[in-house]
Design a protein around this motif. Structure first.
Motif, short mmCIF file in Angstrom:
data_model
loop_
_atom_site.label_atom_id
_atom_site.label_comp_id
_atom_site.label_asym_id
_atom_site.label_seq_id
_atom_site.Cartn_x
_atom_site.Cartn_y
_atom_site.Cartn_z
N ILE A 242 -35.73 -28.79 5.40
CA ILE A 242 -36.64 -28.89 6.25
C ILE A 242 -37.87 -28.21 5.70
N ILE A 243 -37.78 -27.29 4.33
CA ILE A 243 -39.10 -27.20 3.85
C ILE A 243 -39.55 -28.32 2.35
N GLY A 244 -39.41 -28.86 2.60
CA GLY A 244 -39.73 -30.61 2.59
C GLY A 244 -40.00 -30.21 0.26
N LYS A 245 -38.63 -29.54 0.58
CA LYS A 245 -38.19 -30.20 -0.64
C LYS A 245 -37.68 -31.89 -1.06
N ASN A 246 -37.49 -32.06 -0.90
CA ASN A 246 -37.87 -33.96 -0.35
C ASN A 246 -37.23 -34.56 -1.74
N ASP A 247 -37.27 -34.36 -2.82
CA ASP A 247 -36.41 -35.18 -3.57
C ASP A 247 -34.90 -34.27 -4.16
N GLU A 248 -34.73 -33.29 -4.27
CA GLU A 248 -33.83 -32.59 -4.22
C GLU A 248 -32.94 -32.36 -2.78
N ALA A 249 -33.23 -32.96 -1.80
CA ALA A 249 -32.54 -32.98 -0.46
C ALA A 249 -31.60 -34.34 -1.05
N ILE A 250 -32.30 -35.04 -1.56
CA ILE A 250 -31.99 -36.50 -1.20
C ILE A 250 -30.60 -36.60 -2.60
N LEU A 360 -34.87 -23.98 20.32
CA LEU A 360 -33.39 -24.29 20.01
C LEU A 360 -32.91 -23.49 18.98
N LYS A 361 -33.91 -23.25 18.37
CA LYS A 361 -34.42 -22.67 16.70
C LYS A 361 -36.02 -22.91 16.05
N PRO A 362 -36.00 -22.03 16.11
CA PRO A 362 -37.76 -22.45 15.09
C PRO A 362 -37.06 -22.25 13.54
N ASP A 363 -37.75 -23.51 13.60
CA ASP A 363 -37.85 -23.64 11.61
C ASP A 363 -39.29 -23.87 11.40
N LEU A 364 -39.37 -24.41 9.79
CA LEU A 364 -40.46 -24.75 9.47
C LEU A 364 -41.44 -26.41 10.56
N ARG A 365 -40.35 -26.91 10.37
CA ARG A 365 -40.74 -28.17 11.39
C ARG A 365 -41.26 -28.45 12.06
N SER A 366 -40.78 -27.30 13.03
CA SER A 366 -41.26 -27.61 14.75
C SER A 366 -42.64 -26.37 14.31
N LYS A 399 -45.33 -22.45 2.68
CA LYS A 399 -46.03 -23.65 3.33
C LYS A 399 -46.26 -23.14 5.13
N ALA A 400 -45.64 -21.56 5.14
CA ALA A 400 -46.69 -21.02 6.46
C ALA A 400 -47.86 -20.78 6.26
N LEU A 401 -48.19 -20.40 4.80
CA LEU A 401 -49.58 -20.17 4.62
C LEU A 401 -50.45 -21.18 4.54
N LYS A 402 -49.82 -22.19 4.48
CA LYS A 402 -51.11 -23.55 4.26
C LYS A 402 -50.84 -24.05 5.50
N LEU A 403 -50.08 -23.72 6.10
CA LEU A 403 -50.36 -24.20 7.67
C LEU A 403 -51.24 -23.62 8.47
N VAL A 404 -51.41 -22.14 8.21
CA VAL A 404 -52.74 -21.25 8.51
C VAL A 404 -54.25 -22.09 8.65
N GLY A 405 -54.69 -22.38 6.18
CA GLY A 405 -55.24 -22.74 6.04
C GLY A 405 -55.85 -24.10 6.50
N ASP A 406 -54.18 -24.90 7.02
CA ASP A 406 -55.21 -25.88 7.33
C ASP A 406 -55.23 -26.29 8.62
N VAL A 407 -55.28 -25.15 9.76
CA VAL A 407 -56.16 -24.60 10.71
C VAL A 407 -57.56 -24.29 11.00
N HIS A 408 -57.77 -23.64 9.81
CA HIS A 408 -59.17 -22.92 9.34
C HIS A 408 -60.29 -24.03 8.36
N ALA A 409 -59.29 -25.18 7.66
CA ALA A 409 -60.00 -25.85 7.28
C ALA A 409 -60.62 -26.95 8.78
N SER A 410 -59.56 -26.75 9.60
CA SER A 410 -59.94 -28.45 10.55
C SER A 410 -61.48 -28.04 11.28
N ASN A 411 -62.02 -26.82 10.43
CA ASN A 411 -63.87 -26.67 11.39
C ASN A 411 -64.26 -26.09 10.37
#
Length: 542
Positions: A242-250, A360-366, A399-411
């Motif tokens: 969920i939090i993007g630690k893909n190598d550890e998850a795998i 159903l359950k808010p998480d980072l991916r949704s 990751k949540a901070l980056k999400l806000v940054g992504d929106v601001h970066a769109s303009n």
């Protein structure tokens, strides 16, 4: 009696359900049993037959048989009404269980509501909690789950459900029985053998509250006491995914499969990670194994959806839908649908899918999916609202901070704010490559190519990641430093030979090096919208 009932019970106990239901047909049709003079015997015989049918998954026949049993029991004289009521409650529970197996939640709930709350046992309360939750009657669900834990603190399903429904660890632990037994000691003692259960409750409450770091630390502590615990390893791997630690998850998913190669739980999450890594061989092997183990589970259909996405988008979407039909609370099915709709340039449908997951359950991916969908629809204000909601729900998440940054970066007017959010994300989690890549891209957009190259090269010293090489190659290619770009594309492919961005970039670069002008990338400069008024809450988190 022509057919002894204890023989049917014996067959059931040995798992011989087909023989039991065949023998049951002889029992209920026996002329030795007069339904008028011995209605209780007829009713009990019908229940035995119903049990055999239930075990054979013939749920419709079981419901019909159980209802016949109830009709016969109503003939019993009133002087034995206590026994009759107890019998009726048990049969109603069996009917509800059949409806539940058929995904008929309303019918199941109707049957269960016919059982007085004081007459419900542990099984009944657990089923009632699930049904109320499926019907989004959360307050009633909480009451049922609490009753389960008052009866037995080890009902793990009830602990997880209460955590996800917002109960605190303190609330849950207060439900555990504390009445001393004959030895004078409480049956549940936090400071001795059951300390692990307290830690487990705390871990699930952390995860439910989006405190992923705290939850992972507690699960890691539990894993030290219970090495190779499949349930704990799966919980850790799911959170890491969920939090993007893909190598550890795998790594953890693979460890689980090495311990138990027949596990299905969360294997759709593993399938999604294998797709991200472009590890098609492992993905195909996983899907083959899952289909062979149990083709009726929702995880299997999500994994099929992942495997078929590139080959047959419509078929992949059908598989994702099927997973939700099997279990309408199966969140990976909604996430998969949302991602597929985004890939197919259908952001409106993606919003619906991600909203389904979030309800159903808010998480980072949704949250991430909704932000991407709204940005694709040029709905900047909605995207910013969702990103800020993520930031409020996960104040310590880079990751949540980056999400806000992504929106601001769109303009263009928000790029300076975006830079601050990306830098804040990196201060909070220096190893978060997603924020580093986003900041590097922002530097390029603002004409600070040297800053972008410097940032990416600094990260490459510590992280040999193919995505960093691809981004650096793209920057070099854009500034006509073609030999450097070639070197980094090749490095990316050495790390991950299936990296699609590296393959396409290398193909494009080869055209440039031959003097051929490749097709210009599509530009989307129509997305400039007034930045929604700055939120003072954002400044507090920077």
């Amino acid at each position: 009696m022509d057919v002894p009932r204890d023989q049917i019970t014996m067959l059931m106990d040995h798992g011989l359900y087909t023989s039991a239901q065949m023998l049951g047909c002889f029992l209920v049709s026996s002329s030795a049993v007069n339904p008028e003079t011995s209605p209780h015997i007829k009713a009990e015989s019908l229940v035995l037959l119903g049990d055999a049918l239930f075990r054979e998954r013939e749920h419709r026949r079981a419901i019909h048989t159980y209802k016949q049993a109830l009709q016969h029991y109503k003939i019993i004289p009133r002087q034995t009404s206590t026994t009759r009521i107890s019998f009726e409650n048990e049969v109603k529970f069996k009917i509800a269980s059949c409806h539940c197996a058929l995904n008929e939640n309303v019918a199941a709930l109707t049957e269960m509501e016919g059982i007085p709350s004081k007459a419900r046992n542990l099984q009944m309360n657990l089923l009632m909690g699930k049904l109320h939750r499926n019907s989004r009657q959360n307050r009633a669900a909480i009451a049922c789950y609490k009753e389960c834990l008052r009866h037995c603190p080890y009902v793990i399903e009830a602990i997880i459900a209460l955590a996800e429904l917002g109960a605190t660890a303190k609330d849950i632990l207060s439900l555990f029985p504390q009445t001393p037994n004959r030895s004078g000691r409480p049956p549940f003692d936090h400071f001795e053998s059951s300390r692990w259960l307290q830690r487990y409750v705390e871990a699930q409450c952390c995860i439910a509250a989006n405190d992923y770091k705290g939850g992972l630390e507690l699960f890691a502590e539990l894993l030290q006491r219970f090495p190779n615990n499949i349930h704990i390893l799966l919980e850790i791997a799911k959170v890491e995914a969920i939090i993007g630690k893909n190598d550890e998850a795998i790594m953890n998913f693979e460890k689980v499969r090495s311990i138990d190669p027949h596990i299905i739980t969360y294997m759709d999450e593993y399938a999604m990670l294998l797709k991200i890594k472009s590890d098609h061989l492992k993905l195909n092997k996983l899907v083959y194994d899952l289909v062979r183990i149990d083709p009726t589970r929702p995880e299997v259909f999500v994994a099929l959806s992942v495997a078929w996405e590139k080959k047959d988008e419509r078929g992949a979407l059908t598989y994702a839908d099927k997973s939700i039909q099997i279990d309408e609370r199966h969140i990976p099915g909604y996430i998969m649908k949302g991602n597929m709709y985004l890939s197919a340039n259908q952001p409106e449908a993606a919003v619906v899918a991600f909203r389904g997951a979030q309800e159903l359950k808010p998480d980072l991916r949704s949250y991430q999916g909704l932000v991407r969908s709204y940005l694709a629809l040029s709905k900047i204000k909605e995207a910013l609202y969702v990103a800020r909601e993520a930031m409020k729900a996960m104040p310590q998440s880079a990751k949540a901070l980056k999400l806000v940054g992504d929106v601001h970066a769109s303009n263009t007017s928000g790029r300076e704010k975006a830079k601050k959010f990306y830098e804040s994300a990196l201060r909070l989690e220096p190893g978060y490559l997603g924020a580093a890549l986003a900041l590097a891209e922002l530097h390029v957009m603002e004409g600070r190519t040297a800053d972008s190259i410097s940032l990416l090269e600094r990260y490459l010293k510590d992280w040999a990641d193919d995505s960093l090489h691809v981004k650096l190659a793209q920057v070099f290619a854009a500034t006509n430093m073609l030999q450097d770009a070639l070197s980094h594309y090749q490095s990316a492919l050495r790390i991950n030979a299936q990296n699609e961005a590296a393959k396409k970039g290398l193909e494009r670069l080869e055209k440039q090096m031959k003097g051929v002008d490749p097709d210009a990338p599509e530009e989307d400069e129509d997305n400039e919208v007034d930045d929604a008024d700055g939120d003072p809450e954002e400044a507090e988190l920077l």
